[in-house]
Write a protein that holds these residues in place. Structure first.
Motif, PDB file in Angstrom:
ATOM      1  N   ASN A   1       0.852  -1.189   0.000  1.00 51.37           N
ATOM      2  CA  ASN A   1       0.000   0.000   0.000  1.00 51.37           C
ATOM      3  C   ASN A   1       0.890   1.242   0.000  1.00 51.37           C
ATOM      4  OD1 ASN A   1      -1.902   2.021   0.406  1.00 51.37           O
ATOM      5  ND2 ASN A   1      -3.136   0.783   1.774  1.00 51.37           N
ATOM      6  N   PHE A   2       0.793   2.043  -1.076  1.00 46.22           N
ATOM      7  CA  PHE A   2       1.622   3.237  -1.215  1.00 46.22           C
ATOM      8  C   PHE A   2       0.967   4.492  -0.645  1.00 46.22           C
ATOM      9  CE2 PHE A   2       2.811   0.337  -4.616  1.00 46.22           C
ATOM     10  CZ  PHE A   2       4.199   0.346  -4.555  1.00 46.22           C
ATOM     11  N   SER A   3      -0.290   4.377  -0.177  1.00 49.64           N
ATOM     12  CA  SER A   3      -1.058   5.571   0.185  1.00 49.64           C
ATOM     13  C   SER A   3      -1.158   5.817   1.679  1.00 49.64           C
ATOM     14  CB  SER A   3      -2.479   5.464  -0.395  1.00 49.64           C
ATOM     15  OG  SER A   3      -2.444   5.378  -1.796  1.00 49.64           O
ATOM     16  N   ILE A   4      -0.548   4.981   2.497  1.00 45.62           N
ATOM     17  CA  ILE A   4      -0.679   5.148   3.947  1.00 45.62           C
ATOM     18  C   ILE A   4       0.319   6.170   4.478  1.00 45.62           C
ATOM     19  CG2 ILE A   4      -0.478   3.990   6.170  1.00 45.62           C
ATOM     20  CD1 ILE A   4      -1.533   1.482   4.890  1.00 45.62           C
ATOM     21  N   HIS A   5       1.580   6.031   4.096  1.00 46.48           N
ATOM     22  CA  HIS A   5       2.630   6.913   4.602  1.00 46.48           C
ATOM     23  C   HIS A   5       3.066   7.901   3.515  1.00 46.48           C
ATOM     24  CE1 HIS A   5       2.874   4.481   8.191  1.00 46.48           C
ATOM     25  NE2 HIS A   5       3.071   3.387   7.462  1.00 46.48           N
ATOM     26  N   ASN A   6       3.780   8.934   3.953  1.00 46.52           N
ATOM     27  CA  ASN A   6       4.288   9.931   3.011  1.00 46.52           C
ATOM     28  C   ASN A   6       5.290   9.294   2.050  1.00 46.52           C
ATOM     29  OD1 ASN A   6       2.768  11.952   4.188  1.00 46.52           O
ATOM     30  ND2 ASN A   6       4.395  12.568   5.593  1.00 46.52           N
ATOM     31  N   SER A   7       5.422   9.897   0.880  1.00 48.53           N
ATOM     32  CA  SER A   7       6.339   9.404  -0.141  1.00 48.53           C
ATOM     33  C   SER A   7       7.597  10.267  -0.176  1.00 48.53           C
ATOM     34  CB  SER A   7       5.665   9.410  -1.517  1.00 48.53           C
ATOM     35  OG  SER A   7       4.480   8.629  -1.503  1.00 48.53           O
ATOM     36  N   ILE A   8       8.618   9.761  -0.839  1.00 44.20           N
ATOM     37  CA  ILE A   8       9.888  10.484  -0.972  1.00 44.20           C
ATOM     38  C   ILE A   8      10.163  10.721  -2.455  1.00 44.20           C
ATOM     39  CG2 ILE A   8      12.359  10.447  -0.544  1.00 44.20           C
ATOM     40  CD1 ILE A   8      10.761  10.687   1.982  1.00 44.20           C
ATOM     41  N   ALA A   9      10.290  11.987  -2.829  1.00 46.86           N
ATOM     42  CA  ALA A   9      10.681  12.345  -4.193  1.00 46.86           C
ATOM     43  C   ALA A   9      12.199  12.373  -4.281  1.00 46.86           C
ATOM     44  CB  ALA A   9      10.093  13.701  -4.580  1.00 46.86           C
ATOM     45  N   VAL A  10      12.744  11.656  -5.242  1.00 49.20           N
ATOM     46  CA  VAL A  10      14.192  11.571  -5.421  1.00 49.20           C
ATOM     47  C   VAL A  10      14.548  12.192  -6.770  1.00 49.20           C
ATOM     48  CG1 VAL A  10      16.193  10.042  -5.571  1.00 49.20           C
ATOM     49  CG2 VAL A  10      14.303   9.484  -4.021  1.00 49.20           C
ATOM     50  N   VAL A  11      15.445  13.182  -6.751  1.00 51.28           N
ATOM     51  CA  VAL A  11      15.860  13.877  -7.969  1.00 51.28           C
ATOM     52  C   VAL A  11      17.384  13.841  -8.035  1.00 51.28           C
ATOM     53  CG1 VAL A  11      15.906  16.064  -9.212  1.00 51.28           C
ATOM     54  CG2 VAL A  11      13.843  15.375  -7.959  1.00 51.28           C
ATOM     55  N   ASP A  12      17.903  13.288  -9.119  1.00 52.07           N
ATOM     56  CA  ASP A  12      19.354  13.272  -9.361  1.00 52.07           C
ATOM     57  C   ASP A  12      19.709  14.400 -10.323  1.00 52.07           C
ATOM     58  OD1 ASP A  12      19.863  11.155  -7.688  1.00 52.07           O
ATOM     59  OD2 ASP A  12      19.643   9.649  -9.248  1.00 52.07           O
ATOM     60  N   VAL A  13      20.702  15.211  -9.940  1.00 54.30           N
ATOM     61  CA  VAL A  13      21.137  16.343 -10.749  1.00 54.30           C
ATOM     62  C   VAL A  13      22.526  16.029 -11.305  1.00 54.30           C
ATOM     63  CG1 VAL A  13      21.549  18.823 -10.799  1.00 54.30           C
ATOM     64  CG2 VAL A  13      19.864  17.868  -9.211  1.00 54.30           C
ATOM     65  N   ASN A  14      22.668  16.114 -12.611  1.00 57.25           N
ATOM     66  CA  ASN A  14      23.944  15.836 -13.267  1.00 57.25           C
ATOM     67  C   ASN A  14      24.703  17.147 -13.489  1.00 57.25           C
ATOM     68  OD1 ASN A  14      23.157  13.136 -13.417  1.00 57.25           O
ATOM     69  ND2 ASN A  14      22.180  13.444 -15.407  1.00 57.25           N
TER      70      ASN A  14
END
Length: 296
Positions: A180-193
């Motif tokens: 279940n992906f909707s119970i807890h907060n999510s983490i956005a991951v951004v890689d910068v080159n």
């Protein structure tokens, strides 16, 4: 002679006032029972909705997703029970032996239970899914190989709709592993080159300046975004990683917005984003002669 007798019997039936009165009473009872059942179902459903809405808005913290799912389930159960009682009451008005009917239904239900074990397993599992709040309608889940939004949770089946439109229908008894992906907060991951020619210290300070403005720009971000540092060193670029905690299932959209805005932010400040390059080398005649002599 037979025709006269039949005609006389028909006239006797038609002229039988007691029979018509009894039929009228039965018909009136059926109408009243039906109306009472419909009104009772509507009133009970309104009471259930009001009760759960008060619990959700109360000072105690309740899971709104679970309350809505239980509210729908209880409304359906109430409707089934009331209409069953109404059906039994209607049968009793026709002087049908209800006791024998109920006993026969119990024996038939027992036989069906032994013959339909999968159905019983699906129903029991459906109850546990709802009361344990494993997932609710609107949640984004992964069940087996299927991934998508929960469209419906029934006592027998669960329906999951993928983002590409496919609808997966699972018997509840077959659901064993759920993510279940909707119970807890999510983490956005951004890689910068970043190119090797860039000043890493300056780039880090610029990225931190950019991250400080993210919470004011995106309400989906819960906590201040973080620059974790250099994630990888490749042959052509330096990879720096950024993370941001978002509301459940908002990390995909936030990551896309962050990449676009960060690209514009770094471009305006002269930070070069690496891109493939081709280096061409040409030897002079002296170098070619020297290389040829060295081979010989």
């Amino acid at each position: 002679m037979n025709v006269e007798k039949i005609t006389q019997r028909i006239l006797d039936v038609i002229s039988n006032e007691a029979m018509w009165i009894d039929l009228a009473v039965i018909f009136l009872k059926v109408i009243l029972i039906t109306i009472a059942a419909v009104v009772a179902v509507k009133v009970l459903r309104v009471l259930i909705r009001k009760t759960f809405s008060v619990r959700i808005k109360g000072p105690l913290l309740y899971n709104e997703r679970r309350q809505q799912t239980l509210s729908k389930l209880l409304s359906n159960v109430v409707a089934y029970v009331v209409y069953f009682i109404a059906g039994v009451s209607i049968l009793s008005t026709f002087t049908i032996d209800i006791t024998g009917l109920i006993a026969g239904a119990g024996v038939l239900g027992l036989a069906i239970g032994f013959g339909a074990q999968n159905l019983v397993r699906d129903v029991i599992t459906g109850f546990f899914i709802i009361f344990e709040d494993q997932f609710s309608v609107g949640d984004y889940v992964r069940i087996g190989a299927a991934e998508g939004t929960v469209e419906e949770i029934g006592l027998r089946t669960t329906k999951v709709k993928a983002w590409t439109g496919e609808l997966f229908i699972f018997p509840n008894g077959t659901i064993t592993d759920v993510v279940n992906f909707s119970i807890h907060n999510s983490i956005a991951v951004v890689d910068v080159n970043i190119s090797y020619e860039s000043d890493i210290t300056r780039v880090e300070s610029l990225i931190m300046e950019f991250l400080d403005s993210l919470q004011d720009r995106y309400e989906q971000i819960i906590k201040p975004a973080e620059l974790l540092g250099v994630q990888n060193l490749t042959t052509t670029e330096i990879v720096m990683r950024i993370t941001a905690e978002t509301l459940p299932m908002q990390h995909f959209a936030i990551a896309r917005e962050m990449r676009r805005d960060l690209k514009d932010f770094l471009d305006q400040r002269g930070v070069e984003i690496p891109y493939p390059r081709m280096v061409m080398m040409q030897r002079s005649p002296e170098e070619m002669a020297t290389a040829k002599n060295a081979k010989t």
